[in-house]
Each structure stands twice: as C-alpha cells, then as structure tokens.
Design a protein around this motif. Structure first.
Motif, PDB file in Angstrom:
ATOM      1  N   THR A 105     -42.367 -44.150 -87.271  1.00  0.00           N
ATOM      2  CA  THR A 105     -43.379 -43.927 -86.245  1.00  0.00           C
ATOM      3  C   THR A 105     -44.572 -44.837 -86.504  1.00  0.00           C
ATOM      4  N   SER A 107     -48.030 -46.248 -87.300  1.00  0.00           N
ATOM      5  CA  SER A 107     -49.191 -45.650 -87.953  1.00  0.00           C
ATOM      6  C   SER A 107     -49.938 -46.758 -88.693  1.00  0.00           C
ATOM      7  N   TRP A 122     -43.726 -50.184 -80.979  1.00  0.00           N
ATOM      8  CA  TRP A 122     -44.207 -49.173 -80.031  1.00  0.00           C
ATOM      9  C   TRP A 122     -43.190 -48.941 -78.917  1.00  0.00           C
ATOM     10  N   HIS A 125     -40.356 -46.902 -80.233  1.00  0.00           N
ATOM     11  CA  HIS A 125     -40.787 -45.526 -80.462  1.00  0.00           C
ATOM     12  C   HIS A 125     -40.848 -44.739 -79.148  1.00  0.00           C
ATOM     13  N   THR A 128     -37.353 -44.009 -77.827  1.00  0.00           N
ATOM     14  CA  THR A 128     -36.748 -42.926 -78.616  1.00  0.00           C
ATOM     15  C   THR A 128     -37.318 -41.569 -78.203  1.00  0.00           C
ATOM     16  N   THR A 129     -38.621 -41.547 -77.941  1.00  0.00           N
ATOM     17  CA  THR A 129     -39.271 -40.296 -77.536  1.00  0.00           C
ATOM     18  C   THR A 129     -38.746 -39.806 -76.195  1.00  0.00           C
TER      19      THR A 129
END
Length: 302
Positions: A105, A107, A122, A125, A128-129
C-alpha cells in the motif's frame, strides 16, 4: 424561495406527511444557496440539491452537495471515470492483474523513486481496491459525476408524524450536526408544502435555443423545458373582520399594518385532519390608511 422555506421551517408544526404533499412522486429540487449550513462534511460544501422517490413506508430523500476536491482526489476521480468508460471485461482483467502483483500500500515508508513509479503504484492499489466491486458489477458512469455534486445522505421519510421524524440522524453525530440535519429535513417538508399552495405561481419556461442545442447534443431524450415556481405576495383585508362586520360594530381602522408570515392549521374533511397552510406576510387594513411603521422597503445589498 430558499429564504422563505428556511424561515417557514423554523415554525413548522409537527405534521403527518401525505403522498399528495409531494410536488411529484419522483423528482429533485435545487436551492439557490444551501438552506441550512453544516449539512455536509468531508470534501463537500453544504447540501443544496434534494432528490426523492418512493421507498418502503413513504419516500426516500437523497441530499447532494457541491464537491471541493483536492488534486489527489481529482486524480482518483479521473481514474474512476476512465474505468466507467472502459469495457467491463478489460477493466476486470486489469484489476485482477494489479491484485496479482501484490504491491504494498502506498505510504511515506515505501515512496517510489520516480513520479512514474508512484503513479503505477497508486494505479495498481486503486484497481486492487475496486476489484470486489468490479467482480459484482461495472462501475457506473455516475462515479463522482462531472456536474460537481456528490451524494451525501439518504433519509427514509415515513408517512407518519414528524415528531421524532429524522431517521437519518445517527447516534454518534454531534448535537450540532443532528440539529442541522433535522432543520434541513423540516426545510424540505416546508418547501414541499409551500410548492403545493396558491401563494406560488407555476410557469413552464423553455430553454433558449443555444441551451436546447447543447442539451440535445448531450441526450435528445432530456426535456428542454422547466417549471418555474414564483412566489406571489398577498395583500388582503383582515380575515377576521369583514367590511360588513366593521360597519355593524362601528369599528373603524385608522391604520393598515403588516402581518408577518405564519403557519395556520386548515381542516381538510377528506383527510379528517388539519394541514399546515403558510400565510405569507401581507398588508392588512384599509388601503387608504397609513401603514404603521411607514412604508416597507426591501433592499438588496451586495
């Protein structure tokens, strides 16, 4: 109209909502400015659009507010819109491929070296979300709609007594937020009641030619006419003292006066109950007599 609805809502008595009180079974209305502050949070301003339709036990009311997104939020929105336009199968395959990469993720601890790598991380991510949603159904085109307003809340409004009415107020809300939500819901009901009274004038207005062309380009099925609701201010004699009564009693009025706007319960035999009727401010008394307090002047200041 917004100011009148807000003012009338502050004194609106508890009232049982009826289906015929709605301007239409399904519809939406736009306030010139947010009628009640503090009714939206996060990346939103205050609520100024209301839509409604039939729901279990009554009507379900949706509220909408303008968005004030940050650059990062706008980037997420653009990705969502691109996915909404893409073929569902292709979008699903891309999301599954991103999930298979099992990337960490984003960060501050795993900040990519370049902007291209950051964008890739990004994007993977987000895909995937959204994978669980994509597996159930396509992302709708209304994903953060481009008109600048976002959905804020749903409130089921039952055809029941208004007392204790706002089911949409949660227990964990602050007292200020709860009071604002209650005030908004009472304002919505007051607006509906005002729209159904004779103190408003309805007129169907067609859009200008240039606007009609733009609308037809977007969607030929969309209508190009709207209904304007204009307020009419009344100027009447006192309702409780007719001319004949004054002549019989010998009472003579030496002034006229302004009666402030207020609600009055009017009995409806078909319902066997009272319904609030808004009595707009008006001038009462003889026309040829001076007005107590002088003539009224409305001033618009900018």
């Amino acid at each position: 109209m917004t100011e009148l609805a807000r003012h009338a809502a502050s004194s609106l008595p508890d009232y049982r909502l009826h289906p015929e009180d709605l301007p239409s079974p399904v519809g939406f209305m736009v306030y010139a400015q947010p009628p009640v502050p503090g009714t939206a949070s996060g990346p939103h301003d205050d609520v100024c659009i209301v839509s409604w339709g039939p729901g279990r036990g009554g009507v379900w009311v949706h509220t909408w507010a303008p968005t004030s997104m940050s650059p990062a939020q706008r980037g997420v929105v653009q990705i969502g819109r691109n996915l909404a336009k893409a073929d569902h199968h292709d979008a699903l395959q891309r999301a599954r491929a991103a999930a298979a990469r099992n990337l960490p993720t984003p960060s501050p601890d795993n900040k990519p070296a370049t902007s291209e790598e950051a964008a890739d991380l990004w994007g993977a991510h987000l895909l995937t979300t959204w994978l669980p949603n994509l597996e159930r159904a396509p992302i709708p085109p209304s994903f953060c709609p481009p008109h600048g307003y976002e959905w804020c809340a749903l409130t089921p409004m039952e055809f029941t007594e208004m007392e204790g009415w706002p089911d949409g107020v949660s227990d964990n809300q602050s007292s200020v937020a709860a009071e604002a939500k209650i005030a908004l819901q009472r304002t919505i009901l007051a607006t509906w009641l005002l729209m159904g009274q004779t103190l408003v004038h309805s007129e169907r207005v067609h859009a200008p030619r240039a606007a009609r062309r733009r609308i037809e380009t977007l969607d030929p099925a969309i209508g190009t006419a709207v209904r304007y609701i204009d307020l009419r201010r009344s100027r009447t004699e006192p309702s409780d003292h007719s001319t004949d009564d004054r002549e019989k009693s010998g009472r003579e009025y030496h002034h006229s006066w302004i009666v402030r706007g207020h609600w009055r319960n009017q009995y409806y035999p078909s319902r066997n109950e009272n319904r609030p009727i808004w009595i707009d401010w008006h001038r009462a008394g003889p026309d040829d007599k001076p007005l107590i307090g002088g003539e009224r002047v409305n001033v618009l200041r900018r």
